[in-house]
Motif scaffolding. Structure first.
Motif, PDB file in Angstrom:
ATOM      1  N   ARG A 152       7.129  13.085   1.778  1.00 25.52           N
ATOM      2  CA  ARG A 152       6.773  14.400   2.310  1.00 25.52           C
ATOM      3  C   ARG A 152       6.660  14.406   3.833  1.00 25.52           C
ATOM      4  NH1 ARG A 152       6.212  13.725  -2.509  1.00 25.52           N
ATOM      5  NH2 ARG A 152       6.121  15.391  -4.074  1.00 25.52           N
ATOM      6  N   GLY A 153       7.149  13.351   4.467  1.00 24.79           N
ATOM      7  CA  GLY A 153       7.297  13.366   5.915  1.00 24.79           C
ATOM      8  C   GLY A 153       6.256  12.631   6.721  1.00 24.79           C
ATOM      9  N   TYR A 154       5.305  11.993   6.074  1.00 28.66           N
ATOM     10  CA  TYR A 154       4.298  11.214   6.785  1.00 28.66           C
ATOM     11  C   TYR A 154       4.748   9.754   6.906  1.00 28.66           C
ATOM     12  CZ  TYR A 154       1.027  15.087   5.790  1.00 28.66           C
ATOM     13  OH  TYR A 154       0.406  16.307   5.693  1.00 28.66           O
ATOM     14  N   ALA A 155       4.038   8.988   7.707  1.00 30.64           N
ATOM     15  CA  ALA A 155       4.193   7.529   7.768  1.00 30.64           C
ATOM     16  C   ALA A 155       2.920   6.911   7.203  1.00 30.64           C
ATOM     17  CB  ALA A 155       4.404   7.073   9.201  1.00 30.64           C
ATOM     18  N   ALA A 156       3.054   5.975   6.274  1.00 28.10           N
ATOM     19  CA  ALA A 156       1.899   5.439   5.558  1.00 28.10           C
ATOM     20  C   ALA A 156       1.560   4.024   5.999  1.00 28.10           C
ATOM     21  CB  ALA A 156       2.156   5.460   4.056  1.00 28.10           C
ATOM     22  N   VAL A 157       0.258   3.784   6.161  1.00 34.45           N
ATOM     23  CA  VAL A 157      -0.270   2.456   6.466  1.00 34.45           C
ATOM     24  C   VAL A 157      -1.457   2.212   5.535  1.00 34.45           C
ATOM     25  CG1 VAL A 157      -1.377   0.982   8.197  1.00 34.45           C
ATOM     26  CG2 VAL A 157       0.394   2.615   8.902  1.00 34.45           C
ATOM     27  N   ALA A 158      -1.422   1.140   4.761  1.00 31.47           N
ATOM     28  CA  ALA A 158      -2.549   0.777   3.894  1.00 31.47           C
ATOM     29  C   ALA A 158      -3.226  -0.456   4.464  1.00 31.47           C
ATOM     30  CB  ALA A 158      -2.071   0.508   2.467  1.00 31.47           C
ATOM     31  N   VAL A 159      -4.519  -0.351   4.737  1.00 27.03           N
ATOM     32  CA  VAL A 159      -5.224  -1.475   5.356  1.00 27.03           C
ATOM     33  C   VAL A 159      -5.844  -2.387   4.295  1.00 27.03           C
ATOM     34  CG1 VAL A 159      -5.731  -0.173   7.455  1.00 27.03           C
ATOM     35  CG2 VAL A 159      -7.405  -0.215   5.613  1.00 27.03           C
ATOM     36  N   ASP A 160      -6.035  -3.625   4.689  1.00 27.63           N
ATOM     37  CA  ASP A 160      -6.779  -4.595   3.893  1.00 27.63           C
ATOM     38  C   ASP A 160      -8.253  -4.559   4.295  1.00 27.63           C
ATOM     39  OD1 ASP A 160      -4.469  -5.794   2.619  1.00 27.63           O
ATOM     40  OD2 ASP A 160      -4.040  -6.759   4.539  1.00 27.63           O
ATOM     41  N   TRP A 161      -9.088  -5.217   3.500  1.00 29.47           N
ATOM     42  CA  TRP A 161     -10.395  -5.638   3.966  1.00 29.47           C
ATOM     43  C   TRP A 161     -10.225  -7.055   4.505  1.00 29.47           C
ATOM     44  CZ3 TRP A 161     -15.383  -4.037   1.030  1.00 29.47           C
ATOM     45  CH2 TRP A 161     -15.362  -2.669   0.761  1.00 29.47           C
ATOM     46  N   PRO A 162     -10.932  -7.438   5.565  1.00 34.47           N
ATOM     47  CA  PRO A 162     -10.809  -8.811   6.076  1.00 34.47           C
ATOM     48  C   PRO A 162     -11.141  -9.824   4.972  1.00 34.47           C
ATOM     49  CG  PRO A 162     -12.033  -7.428   7.612  1.00 34.47           C
ATOM     50  CD  PRO A 162     -11.870  -6.626   6.357  1.00 34.47           C
ATOM     51  N   GLY A 163     -10.199 -10.687   4.693  1.00 37.82           N
ATOM     52  CA  GLY A 163     -10.382 -11.645   3.612  1.00 37.82           C
ATOM     53  C   GLY A 163      -9.656 -11.286   2.339  1.00 37.82           C
ATOM     54  N   ASP A 164      -9.096 -10.081   2.272  1.00 36.66           N
ATOM     55  CA  ASP A 164      -8.309  -9.691   1.098  1.00 36.66           C
ATOM     56  C   ASP A 164      -7.146 -10.655   0.890  1.00 36.66           C
ATOM     57  OD1 ASP A 164      -9.593  -7.477   0.053  1.00 36.66           O
ATOM     58  OD2 ASP A 164      -8.275  -5.998   0.994  1.00 36.66           O
ATOM     59  N   GLU A 165      -6.884 -10.960  -0.358  1.00 42.54           N
ATOM     60  CA  GLU A 165      -5.678 -11.702  -0.706  1.00 42.54           C
ATOM     61  C   GLU A 165      -4.495 -10.734  -0.797  1.00 42.54           C
ATOM     62  OE1 GLU A 165      -5.358 -14.847  -0.814  1.00 42.54           O
ATOM     63  OE2 GLU A 165      -7.428 -15.560  -0.863  1.00 42.54           O
ATOM     64  N   ALA A 166      -3.291 -11.289  -0.874  1.00 45.37           N
ATOM     65  CA  ALA A 166      -2.084 -10.462  -0.822  1.00 45.37           C
ATOM     66  C   ALA A 166      -1.870  -9.646  -2.082  1.00 45.37           C
ATOM     67  CB  ALA A 166      -0.862 -11.342  -0.562  1.00 45.37           C
ATOM     68  N   ASP A 167      -2.321 -10.172  -3.239  1.00 44.44           N
ATOM     69  CA  ASP A 167      -2.091  -9.463  -4.491  1.00 44.44           C
ATOM     70  C   ASP A 167      -3.197  -9.802  -5.488  1.00 44.44           C
ATOM     71  OD1 ASP A 167      -1.404 -11.998  -5.649  1.00 44.44           O
ATOM     72  OD2 ASP A 167       0.669 -11.729  -4.994  1.00 44.44           O
ATOM     73  N   VAL A 168      -3.144  -9.147  -6.645  1.00 42.49           N
ATOM     74  CA  VAL A 168      -4.203  -9.292  -7.638  1.00 42.49           C
ATOM     75  C   VAL A 168      -4.300 -10.724  -8.138  1.00 42.49           C
ATOM     76  CG1 VAL A 168      -4.945  -8.591  -9.960  1.00 42.49           C
ATOM     77  CG2 VAL A 168      -4.139  -6.860  -8.332  1.00 42.49           C
ATOM     78  N   ALA A 169      -3.171 -11.353  -8.416  1.00 44.36           N
ATOM     79  CA  ALA A 169      -3.189 -12.719  -8.933  1.00 44.36           C
ATOM     80  C   ALA A 169      -3.859 -13.671  -7.942  1.00 44.36           C
ATOM     81  CB  ALA A 169      -1.769 -13.182  -9.239  1.00 44.36           C
ATOM     82  N   ALA A 170      -3.527 -13.538  -6.668  1.00 44.30           N
ATOM     83  CA  ALA A 170      -4.125 -14.406  -5.653  1.00 44.30           C
ATOM     84  C   ALA A 170      -5.617 -14.134  -5.505  1.00 44.30           C
ATOM     85  CB  ALA A 170      -3.413 -14.210  -4.317  1.00 44.30           C
ATOM     86  N   ASP A 189      -2.601  19.443   0.250  1.00 43.17           N
ATOM     87  CA  ASP A 189      -2.798  20.884   0.439  1.00 43.17           C
ATOM     88  C   ASP A 189      -3.848  21.146   1.522  1.00 43.17           C
ATOM     89  OD1 ASP A 189      -2.720  23.810  -0.458  1.00 43.17           O
ATOM     90  OD2 ASP A 189      -4.820  23.312  -0.834  1.00 43.17           O
ATOM     91  N   PHE A 190      -4.943  20.408   1.465  1.00 46.97           N
ATOM     92  CA  PHE A 190      -5.981  20.555   2.480  1.00 46.97           C
ATOM     93  C   PHE A 190      -5.446  20.241   3.873  1.00 46.97           C
ATOM     94  CE2 PHE A 190      -9.133  18.370   5.155  1.00 46.97           C
ATOM     95  CZ  PHE A 190     -10.094  19.367   5.282  1.00 46.97           C
ATOM     96  N   LEU A 191      -4.721  19.137   3.984  1.00 50.26           N
ATOM     97  CA  LEU A 191      -4.180  18.744   5.274  1.00 50.26           C
ATOM     98  C   LEU A 191      -3.212  19.803   5.812  1.00 50.26           C
ATOM     99  CD1 LEU A 191      -3.573  14.969   4.496  1.00 50.26           C
ATOM    100  CD2 LEU A 191      -5.383  15.934   5.921  1.00 50.26           C
ATOM    101  N   SER A 192      -2.362  20.316   4.953  1.00 53.85           N
ATOM    102  CA  SER A 192      -1.391  21.323   5.368  1.00 53.85           C
ATOM    103  C   SER A 192      -2.082  22.595   5.840  1.00 53.85           C
ATOM    104  CB  SER A 192      -0.437  21.636   4.200  1.00 53.85           C
ATOM    105  OG  SER A 192       0.494  22.630   4.573  1.00 53.85           O
ATOM    106  N   ARG A 193      -3.120  23.005   5.110  1.00 53.03           N
ATOM    107  CA  ARG A 193      -3.834  24.236   5.464  1.00 53.03           C
ATOM    108  C   ARG A 193      -4.602  24.106   6.773  1.00 53.03           C
ATOM    109  NH1 ARG A 193      -7.822  25.030   2.704  1.00 53.03           N
ATOM    110  NH2 ARG A 193      -7.814  23.490   1.015  1.00 53.03           N
ATOM    111  N   ASN A 194      -4.834  22.878   7.200  1.00 54.14           N
ATOM    112  CA  ASN A 194      -5.632  22.654   8.390  1.00 54.14           C
ATOM    113  C   ASN A 194      -4.839  22.019   9.538  1.00 54.14           C
ATOM    114  OD1 ASN A 194      -8.635  23.390   7.803  1.00 54.14           O
ATOM    115  ND2 ASN A 194      -7.899  22.399   5.931  1.00 54.14           N
ATOM    116  N   GLY A 195      -3.527  22.340   9.561  1.00 50.62           N
ATOM    117  CA  GLY A 195      -2.700  21.971  10.695  1.00 50.62           C
ATOM    118  C   GLY A 195      -2.305  20.509  10.748  1.00 50.62           C
ATOM    119  N   LEU A 196      -2.406  19.801   9.601  1.00 47.91           N
ATOM    120  CA  LEU A 196      -2.085  18.381   9.588  1.00 47.91           C
ATOM    121  C   LEU A 196      -0.954  18.076   8.608  1.00 47.91           C
ATOM    122  CD1 LEU A 196      -5.720  16.969   9.736  1.00 47.91           C
ATOM    123  CD2 LEU A 196      -3.991  16.828  11.538  1.00 47.91           C
ATOM    124  N   GLY A 197      -0.075  19.045   8.405  1.00 50.97           N
ATOM    125  CA  GLY A 197       1.098  18.799   7.592  1.00 50.97           C
ATOM    126  C   GLY A 197       2.082  17.900   8.316  1.00 50.97           C
ATOM    127  N   ALA A 198       2.976  17.302   7.561  1.00 53.66           N
ATOM    128  CA  ALA A 198       3.964  16.389   8.173  1.00 53.66           C
ATOM    129  C   ALA A 198       4.987  17.178   8.974  1.00 53.66           C
ATOM    130  CB  ALA A 198       4.644  15.595   7.071  1.00 53.66           C
TER     131      ALA A 198
END
Length: 288
Positions: free
Chosen positions: A50-68, A279-288
């Motif tokens: 929908r036109g945004y750029a996504a970044v997902a942050v870790d918590w310091p110390g998070d492993e890369a995946d569930v198994a790890a 919807d909230f973001l779009s209504r408040n001027g933060l659409g992509a």
């Protein structure tokens, strides 16, 4: 000269660089306890479509995946709310544009802290853990937190939930089959310290769960609550909303998603939650 070592991981740095190169409005996702950055994978694809750029942050110390994470269950032991908030801020400071921040559970508290620091363009806080000053303590919340708070030694440890504990706290509003799939696919050990910090915040004037709410640069803020949430029932989410709406500079709204529990960002209802946020973001001027 600042000699403090960066906490930004190569994966986070790559996502920040991609967001900057795209020129799009960035959205930063912050997960809560017992989950990892991968809990946002579906959301990331959805907002990027929908036109945004996504970044997902870790918590310091998070492993890369569930198994790890399951193999190294103590990796987050002792991690505090302040540790994670400062890390999220460091990631955000690498972006060229002020981001939208979206967080779930303790991530929902963290994005309120970030908004209070004036570094978010807008905020969506989903079933947020209580910031300082949020007073309701429903019985279901206490029961859901008991696996951690029931043992003071958990302050410096991590805690892995049993399936039954996960089912009650997270997955009470989905089928047994879906609950099992969520537990196997997403659940990881979580540090006990943030829950103790939240539980004692209203007795501690210097609590690290404090989120500034009246500042002029907070940006629009939406509180999302799940109708059947045991960990953060409506009373807690609504108390957060009432605190945040004291901000006279920006709109503050609350929406309740019917029929969903605390797993609403990862279960079969996640797209309904995402649509409410967009919807909230779009209504408040933060659409992509």
């Amino acid at each position: 000269m600042n000699t403090t070592a960066s906490t930004v991981t190569p994966r986070e740095a790559a996502e920040v660089a991609a967001a900057n190169a795209s020129g799009r409005q960035p959205v930063v996702f912050v997960h809560g306890l017992w989950l990892l950055h991968s809990s946002w994978d579906a959301w990331k694809a959805y907002v990027e479509d929908r036109g945004y750029a996504a970044v997902a942050v870790d918590w310091p110390g998070d492993e890369a995946d569930v198994a790890a994470a399951l193999a190294n269950e103590g990796s987050l032991a002792g991690t505090s709310v302040r540790d994670v908030a400062d890390h999220v801020q460091e990631v955000i400071e690498g972006l060229d544009r002020k981001p939208i921040v979206i967080g779930h559970s303790f991530g929902g508290l963290l994005v309120q802290i970030i908004a209070g620091r004036g570094i978010a363009a807008g905020t969506v806080t989903i079933d947020p853990a209580p910031s300082q000053g949020v007073l309701p303590l429903p019985v279901s919340s206490l029961k859901a937190a008991f696996p951690v708070l029931g043992n003071p030694l958990n302050y410096g440890r991590t805690v892995t939930l049993t399936f039954d504990e996960f089912r009650y706290g997270f997955a009470n509003a989905v089928s047994e089959e879906e609950a099992r799939a969520l537990y196997d696919g997403f659940h990881t050990p979580a540090p006990g310290r943030p829950l103790f910090q939240a539980a004692t915040a209203n007795f501690n004037p210097a609590a690290k769960t404090k989120a500034a709410k009246r500042n002029a640069d907070r940006g629009p803020l939406l509180v999302v609550t799940g109708e059947k949430d045991h960990i953060v029932p409506f009373a807690m989410a609504n108390a957060a909303f009432k605190k945040q709406r004291k901000n006279q500079h920006h709109v503050t709204e609350i929406v309740e998603i019917p029929g969903v529990g605390h797993s609403l960002v990862i279960d079969s209802h996640w797209q309904e939650v995402a649509d409410a946020a967009l919807d909230f973001l779009s209504r408040n001027g933060l659409g992509a």
